[in-house]
Design an enzyme around this catalytic site. Sequence first.
Site, PDB file in Angstrom:
ATOM      1  N   GLU A 123       1.126  -1.715   0.053  1.00 17.63           N
ATOM      2  CA  GLU A 123       0.400   0.285  -0.247  1.00 17.63           C
ATOM      3  C   GLU A 123       0.744   1.126  -0.221  1.00 17.63           C
ATOM      4  OE1 GLU A 123      -2.841   0.070   3.244  1.00 17.63           O
ATOM      5  OE2 GLU A 123      -4.081  -1.864   2.249  1.00 17.63           O
ATOM      6  N   GLU A 167      -4.844  -8.387   0.883  1.00 14.21           N
ATOM      7  CA  GLU A 167      -5.170  -8.444   2.811  1.00 14.21           C
ATOM      8  C   GLU A 167      -6.856  -7.796   2.210  1.00 14.21           C
ATOM      9  OE1 GLU A 167      -4.048  -4.884   4.947  1.00 14.21           O
ATOM     10  OE2 GLU A 167      -2.221  -5.482   4.176  1.00 14.21           O
TER      11      GLU A 167
END
Length: 472
Positions: free
Chosen positions: A176, A377
């Site tokens: 991320e 995720e």
Amino acid sequence: MTTQQDPQLATPSVSFPQGFLWGAATASYQIEGGASEDGRTPSIWDTFSRTPGKVLNADSGDVACDHYHRRADDVALMAELGLQSYRFSVAWPRVQPGGRGPANSKGLDFYRGLVDDLLSKGIEPWLTLYHWDLPQELEDAGGWPERDTAYRFAEYAGLVHDALGDRVKFWTTHNEPWCSAFLGYGSGVHAPGVTDGAKALAAAHHLNLGHGLAVQAIRAAVPDRQMGITLNLHSLQAATDSAEDRDAVRRIDGVGNRIFLDPVFRGEYPADLLADTAELTDWSFVQPGDLEIINQPLDMLGVNYYTRQVVAGPSDDGAPRSHWRAPSAWPGSGQVRFLTRELPVTEMGWEVDPDGLVDLLKSTHENYGPIPMYITENGAAYDDQVAPDGSVPDPDRVAYLDAHLKACHEAMADGVPLRGYFAWSLLDNFEWAWGYSRRFGIVHVDYDTQVRTPKTSAHWYADVIRRGGLAA
Ligand code: FCB
């Protein structure tokens, strides 16, 4: 690796292909603890969590889940649950204290031991090089807005690969990078807590550059290494079909998604993003040759998904707004509004919207594929309670995971090459600025005793893995 489905169990009605990789994920600072052991130096998250007012309840990762000392038991638990893969991250200041110079062999020993433990149980290690714990010394030298950090990252990647490259097949560079750049240097709600849109944009570029340089460094050692990056792609929907609301989607897509996807997969920055941000920066931090470095061929794209966002243009029609406030995590996006809907929300306040995952996977595949994708995720925080009998029932999390796995299945039926799924998270852990107040684990952690208790969702997930799918 245990990729065989159990023939004793009834065929699930929503079944995933043989070889689909089932796992769970964690990150170093969120679980390890052992913050000053065996030569580890502080990261920006150590500094940030020691700064009053930055993390709820002044929590820190000093002890976290004490995974640094409980590694073997935690791996045994993963094996009991039947996980086929475990996604973890390496703490940069543990293996290269201060972010420069030679590797710290004691720090590397921890990860060597972890990987050996995983392999001995038939669990595929999935390694993330950077899940936000930048050595503080590198932040002091300018952090990600500074070009040299990209070169330091590639050097660190090479050190980790020298130690683990013979045993770890799956490598991702960043987790991320949007959060690192725009929460770290834009809104400042994450470490290092800087609020400067121009710096956030420079950070995004240097994270991209570091990704490309790290891929080059690792491929120089092992050319056919499985390499990728994990992005938290934003699934966006315009509030209405008005030109203003569609323009809001374009802007957020630019600074939230295409700022990473376009250079990584196409070797260019989007022209509209450069125009949107022109008042903040002239992008002169992009030097000749950078885009070729960033645009390395990849073997997979990791996608993290939690919710969808509905955005609208600046005209205030009185619609309720969500939690995004100034200073902005979206430099150059103007006065775009994020709306809330009448949907169930998790403990984070994030709306539960599995269809947003279907749309996101399909559009990413159409625009940037074909590329094998993994959900690296997906999960939900709920206010779990330990029942008097010691069990931890979490029906909301089971429903969340079930709905999102069905969304994965739907996207695959529509042609998306999705190859695996990692639940976030294996363990309850340090949820960044929320400290320990938000529990995402499928395994409950009692932070006083460090006792681990698989929640109902962990038992449910173990069943899903054994069956290779879900009930309808
Ligand atoms: C993601 C992070 C992960 C965790 C989840 C809830 O943004 O990658 O570490 O905090 O959100």
